[in-house]
Enzyme design. Structure first.
Site, PDB file in Angstrom:
ATOM      1  N   LYS A  11       0.820  -1.213   0.000  1.00  0.00           N
ATOM      2  CA  LYS A  11       0.000   0.000   0.000  1.00  0.00           C
ATOM      3  C   LYS A  11       0.860   1.272   0.000  1.00  0.00           C
ATOM      4  O   LYS A  11       2.066   1.223   0.271  1.00  0.00           O
ATOM      5  CB  LYS A  11      -0.949  -0.051   1.201  1.00  0.00           C
ATOM      6  N   TYR A  51     -12.230  -1.612  -4.480  1.00  0.00           N
ATOM      7  CA  TYR A  51     -12.811  -1.806  -3.141  1.00  0.00           C
ATOM      8  C   TYR A  51     -14.342  -1.708  -3.145  1.00  0.00           C
ATOM      9  O   TYR A  51     -14.939  -1.471  -2.086  1.00  0.00           O
ATOM     10  CB  TYR A  51     -12.208  -0.801  -2.160  1.00  0.00           C
ATOM     11  N   ASN A 114      -2.164  -0.053   6.534  1.00  0.00           N
ATOM     12  CA  ASN A 114      -1.670  -1.294   7.138  1.00  0.00           C
ATOM     13  C   ASN A 114      -0.748  -2.094   6.205  1.00  0.00           C
ATOM     14  O   ASN A 114      -0.700  -3.311   6.266  1.00  0.00           O
ATOM     15  CB  ASN A 114      -2.840  -2.124   7.684  1.00  0.00           C
ATOM     16  N   HIS A 117      -2.209  -5.572   1.308  1.00  0.00           N
ATOM     17  CA  HIS A 117      -3.511  -6.206   1.082  1.00  0.00           C
ATOM     18  C   HIS A 117      -3.278  -7.698   0.879  1.00  0.00           C
ATOM     19  O   HIS A 117      -2.251  -8.096   0.339  1.00  0.00           O
ATOM     20  CB  HIS A 117      -4.150  -5.608  -0.182  1.00  0.00           C
ATOM     21  N   GLU A 128      -9.080 -10.168  -8.318  1.00  0.00           N
ATOM     22  CA  GLU A 128      -8.157  -9.067  -8.026  1.00  0.00           C
ATOM     23  C   GLU A 128      -6.894  -9.154  -8.880  1.00  0.00           C
ATOM     24  O   GLU A 128      -6.385  -8.137  -9.358  1.00  0.00           O
ATOM     25  CB  GLU A 128      -7.820  -9.079  -6.530  1.00  0.00           C
TER      26      GLU A 128
HETATM   27  N1  UDP Z   1      -9.880  -0.476   6.756  1.00  0.00           N
HETATM   28  C1  UDP Z   1      -9.986   0.758   7.362  1.00  0.00           C
HETATM   29  N2  UDP Z   1     -10.718   0.845   8.538  1.00  0.00           N
HETATM   30  C2  UDP Z   1     -11.326  -0.222   9.101  1.00  0.00           C
HETATM   31  C3  UDP Z   1     -11.206  -1.487   8.480  1.00  0.00           C
HETATM   32  C4  UDP Z   1     -10.482  -1.577   7.307  1.00  0.00           C
HETATM   33  O1  UDP Z   1      -9.451   1.743   6.878  1.00  0.00           O
HETATM   34  O2  UDP Z   1     -11.972  -0.080  10.156  1.00  0.00           O
HETATM   35  C5  UDP Z   1      -9.106  -0.585   5.503  1.00  0.00           C
HETATM   36  C6  UDP Z   1      -7.753  -1.295   5.706  1.00  0.00           C
HETATM   37  O3  UDP Z   1      -6.794  -0.679   4.847  1.00  0.00           O
HETATM   38  C7  UDP Z   1      -8.083  -2.709   5.270  1.00  0.00           C
HETATM   39  C8  UDP Z   1      -9.059  -2.471   4.125  1.00  0.00           C
HETATM   40  O4  UDP Z   1      -9.841  -1.354   4.560  1.00  0.00           O
HETATM   41  O5  UDP Z   1      -6.925  -3.420   4.888  1.00  0.00           O
HETATM   42  C9  UDP Z   1      -9.985  -3.623   3.799  1.00  0.00           C
HETATM   43  O6  UDP Z   1     -10.642  -4.038   4.964  1.00  0.00           O
HETATM   44  P1  UDP Z   1     -10.826  -5.570   5.345  1.00  0.00           P
HETATM   45  O7  UDP Z   1     -11.782  -5.634   6.474  1.00  0.00           O
HETATM   46  O8  UDP Z   1     -11.130  -6.347   4.100  1.00  0.00           O
HETATM   47  O9  UDP Z   1      -9.380  -5.978   5.918  1.00  0.00           O
HETATM   48  P2  UDP Z   1      -8.185  -6.871   5.328  1.00  0.00           P
HETATM   49  O10 UDP Z   1      -8.819  -8.008   4.590  1.00  0.00           O
HETATM   50  O11 UDP Z   1      -7.365  -5.981   4.435  1.00  0.00           O
HETATM   51  O12 UDP Z   1      -7.401  -7.314   6.538  1.00  0.00           O
END
Ligand code: UDP
Length: 139
Positions: A11, A51, A114, A117, A128
């Site tokens: 990211k 997304y 974070n 992905h 994807e």
């Molecule tokens: N995200 C965020 N706030 C939240 C949860 C998720 O900004 O409360 C963002 C974060 O970058 C995350 C992405 O949205 O990686 C997709 O969320 P998901 O729940 O799918 O998490 P992941 O699968 O990436 O762990």
């Protein structure tokens, strides 16, 4: 049926902070083969499309802004049990809950920024990967 591929993005914050090499090293040392790899800047429109499943979530607007704020690195990865094993390697979404030894524990700055992905299913890994790479770029 489980496939042996998953999809990842490094990211914008991790790219900006020069962690591409460190993250790719953890990925390769984790037993994944890099099938496809590119550095790309998403428009807000493309990030929104990627997304789209999160459209109704409260963080969607900020996430789209963040993911289009700078270049990312996209990659298709291969390993037995790729989707689940890669989710283990990256760690929890919230870095405060990410286990020791995970990519997010080492590189993530916040629940949004974070670092990486990881696809959450074989079906999404395929969708994807195809979002970024044509068939002749996947080998
Ligand atoms: N995200 C965020 N706030 C939240 C949860 C998720 O900004 O409360 C963002 C974060 O970058 C995350 C992405 O949205 O990686 C997709 O969320 P998901 O729940 O799918 O998490 P992941 O699968 O990436 O762990």
């Amino acid at each position: 049926m489980a496939t042996n591929r998953t999809f990842t993005m490094i990211k914008p914050d991790a790219v900006q902070d020069n962690h591409i090499g460190g993250i790719l090293q953890m990925i390769e040392e984790g037993g994944f083969r890099i099938v496809s790899l590119k550095k790309v800047q998403l428009s807000a429109e493309r990030a929104g499309e990627f997304y789209a499943v999160h459209k109704e979530r409260p963080f969607y607007g900020d996430l789209v802004k963040y993911m289009s704020s700078g270049p990312i690195v996209a990659a298709i990865l291969e390993k037995d049990n790729a989707v689940a094993d890669f989710r283990t390697l990256i760690g929890a979404t919230n870095p405060a809950q990410a286990a020791e030894g995970t990519i997010r524990k080492k590189y993530a700055k916040s629940i949004e920024a974070n670092a990486v992905h990881g696809s959450d299913s074989d079906e999404n890994a395929q969708i994807e990967g195809d979002f970024y790479f044509s068939a002749d770029e996947q080998f």
